[in-house]
Scaffold this motif. Structure first.
Motif, mmCIF file in Angstrom:
data_model
loop_
_atom_site.group_PDB
_atom_site.id
_atom_site.type_symbol
_atom_site.label_atom_id
_atom_site.label_comp_id
_atom_site.label_asym_id
_atom_site.label_seq_id
_atom_site.Cartn_x
_atom_site.Cartn_y
_atom_site.Cartn_z
ATOM 1 N N UNK A 1 40.043 41.029 47.262
ATOM 2 C CA UNK A 1 40.122 41.717 48.372
ATOM 3 C C UNK A 1 38.680 41.617 48.118
ATOM 4 N N UNK A 2 38.500 42.437 47.107
ATOM 5 C CA UNK A 2 36.921 42.961 46.745
ATOM 6 C C UNK A 2 36.201 41.788 46.193
ATOM 7 N N UNK A 3 36.953 41.290 45.247
ATOM 8 C CA UNK A 3 36.600 40.215 44.564
ATOM 9 C C UNK A 3 36.261 38.486 45.035
ATOM 10 N N UNK B 1 49.486 49.657 44.013
ATOM 11 C CA UNK B 1 47.953 49.929 45.190
ATOM 12 C C UNK B 1 47.279 49.093 45.566
ATOM 13 N N UNK B 2 46.680 49.191 44.034
ATOM 14 C CA UNK B 2 45.160 48.890 43.517
ATOM 15 C C UNK B 2 45.387 47.382 43.550
ATOM 16 N N UNK B 3 45.644 46.674 43.272
ATOM 17 C CA UNK B 3 45.770 45.786 42.657
ATOM 18 C C UNK B 3 45.634 44.288 44.368
ATOM 19 N N UNK B 4 45.445 44.756 45.643
ATOM 20 C CA UNK B 4 45.001 44.008 46.534
ATOM 21 C C UNK B 4 43.994 44.508 46.767
ATOM 22 N N UNK B 5 43.638 45.904 46.300
ATOM 23 C CA UNK B 5 42.142 45.955 46.983
ATOM 24 C C UNK B 5 41.361 45.681 46.251
ATOM 25 N N UNK B 6 41.432 45.538 44.704
ATOM 26 C CA UNK B 6 40.645 44.543 43.976
ATOM 27 C C UNK B 6 40.424 43.325 44.457
ATOM 28 N N UNK C 1 35.660 38.708 47.926
ATOM 29 C CA UNK C 1 34.878 39.125 49.186
ATOM 30 C C UNK C 1 32.944 38.968 47.924
ATOM 31 N N UNK C 2 33.612 39.519 46.523
ATOM 32 C CA UNK C 2 32.584 39.089 46.296
ATOM 33 C C UNK C 2 31.994 37.820 46.238
ATOM 34 N N UNK C 3 33.130 36.890 45.797
ATOM 35 C CA UNK C 3 32.454 35.198 45.467
ATOM 36 C C UNK C 3 33.422 34.789 44.567
ATOM 37 N N UNK C 4 34.241 35.119 43.838
ATOM 38 C CA UNK C 4 34.847 34.848 43.539
ATOM 39 C C UNK C 4 35.731 33.666 43.460
ATOM 40 N N UNK C 5 36.687 32.837 43.233
ATOM 41 C CA UNK C 5 37.314 31.833 43.336
ATOM 42 C C UNK C 5 38.990 33.013 43.637
ATOM 43 N N UNK C 6 39.877 32.346 44.557
ATOM 44 C CA UNK C 6 41.203 33.121 44.968
ATOM 45 C C UNK C 6 42.162 32.150 43.977
ATOM 46 N N UNK C 7 41.506 31.174 42.965
ATOM 47 C CA UNK C 7 42.763 30.353 41.897
ATOM 48 C C UNK C 7 42.498 31.649 40.519
ATOM 49 N N UNK C 8 40.794 32.203 40.521
ATOM 50 C CA UNK C 8 40.062 33.059 39.235
ATOM 51 C C UNK C 8 40.607 34.189 40.379
ATOM 52 N N UNK C 9 40.771 34.570 40.955
ATOM 53 C CA UNK C 9 42.014 36.258 41.406
ATOM 54 C C UNK C 9 42.516 36.058 40.793
ATOM 55 N N UNK C 10 43.807 35.163 41.637
ATOM 56 C CA UNK C 10 45.383 35.293 41.210
ATOM 57 C C UNK C 10 45.736 34.741 39.836
ATOM 58 N N UNK C 11 44.614 34.222 38.854
ATOM 59 C CA UNK C 11 44.768 34.389 37.928
ATOM 60 C C UNK C 11 44.640 35.727 36.688
ATOM 61 N N UNK C 12 43.132 36.416 37.066
ATOM 62 C CA UNK C 12 43.068 37.839 36.842
ATOM 63 C C UNK C 12 44.466 38.637 36.813
ATOM 64 N N UNK C 13 44.935 38.344 37.840
ATOM 65 C CA UNK C 13 46.219 39.200 37.773
ATOM 66 C C UNK C 13 47.854 39.051 37.637
ATOM 67 N N UNK C 14 47.384 37.012 37.084
ATOM 68 C CA UNK C 14 48.541 37.058 36.580
ATOM 69 C C UNK C 14 49.925 36.735 37.359
ATOM 70 N N UNK C 15 49.247 36.153 38.614
ATOM 71 C CA UNK C 15 49.903 35.517 39.511
ATOM 72 C C UNK C 15 49.594 34.349 40.306
ATOM 73 N N UNK C 16 50.647 33.685 40.853
ATOM 74 C CA UNK C 16 49.863 32.225 41.528
ATOM 75 C C UNK C 16 49.128 32.605 42.871
#
Length: 153
Positions: free
Chosen positions: A90-92, A83-88, A94-109
């Motif tokens: 989204x916020x990341x 439940x919380x991963x998509x919200x996090x 919007x805060x300027x993080x790259x989607x590749x870094x966001x995906x890596x942090x979530x351990x997803x492609x």
């Protein structure tokens, strides 16, 4: 989906949880066998504390309650993460993080992260509750960032 606790997670566990029996520390990995482990007279590695795949039939029934408690706790944690991963994400973004870094942090492609985020975001776009509705501008900004990342990959 299989999850396991890594040593870095268990090391960061709060002391009050790490010491409790329902939150045991992960057993250390067995040491690699010595080069001559197959030689005559060599001893087998000590596997004390390593879980086996076969259940112990001599287990006290009090332990099964503990196992059920741990299973329920892990299921709750898994649901919270879902439940919380998509919200996090989204916020990341919007805060300027790259989607590749966001995906890596979530351990997803990037594609999996985008799908996870988009499933959550489309529900929020259609939300009839004003406080829960996702602004279209935010949706488009995050969606565009994921689309660019997928296009670059």
């Amino acid at each position: 989906m299989t999850t396991s606790l890594t040593p870095e997670i268990t090391e960061k566990a709060p002391a009050k949880l790490a010491g409790r029996s329902e939150f045991p520390r992960a057993a250390p990995a067995p040491a690699a066998p010595a080069p001559d482990a197959g030689a005559p007279g060599a001893t087998a590695p000590d596997l004390t504390g390593v879980h086996t795949t076969a259940p112990d039939t001599n287990t006290d029934t009090g332990e099964s309650g503990s196992q059920l408690h741990r299973l329920a706790a892990m299921a709750s944690l898994q649901e919270w993460i879902r439940r919380s991963s998509p919200v996090l994400m989204h916020d990341a973004v919007l805060a300027g993080e790259s989607p590749a870094e966001v995906a890596a942090a979530a351990r997803l492609s990037v594609a999996q992260a985008h799908l996870t985020w988009n499933t959550w975001a489309t529900r929020r776009l259609a939300s009839p509750t004003p406080g829960e509705a996702l602004p279209l501008r935010q949706y488009l900004r995050v969606h565009t960032a994921f689309a660019r990342a997928l296009n670059d990959a």
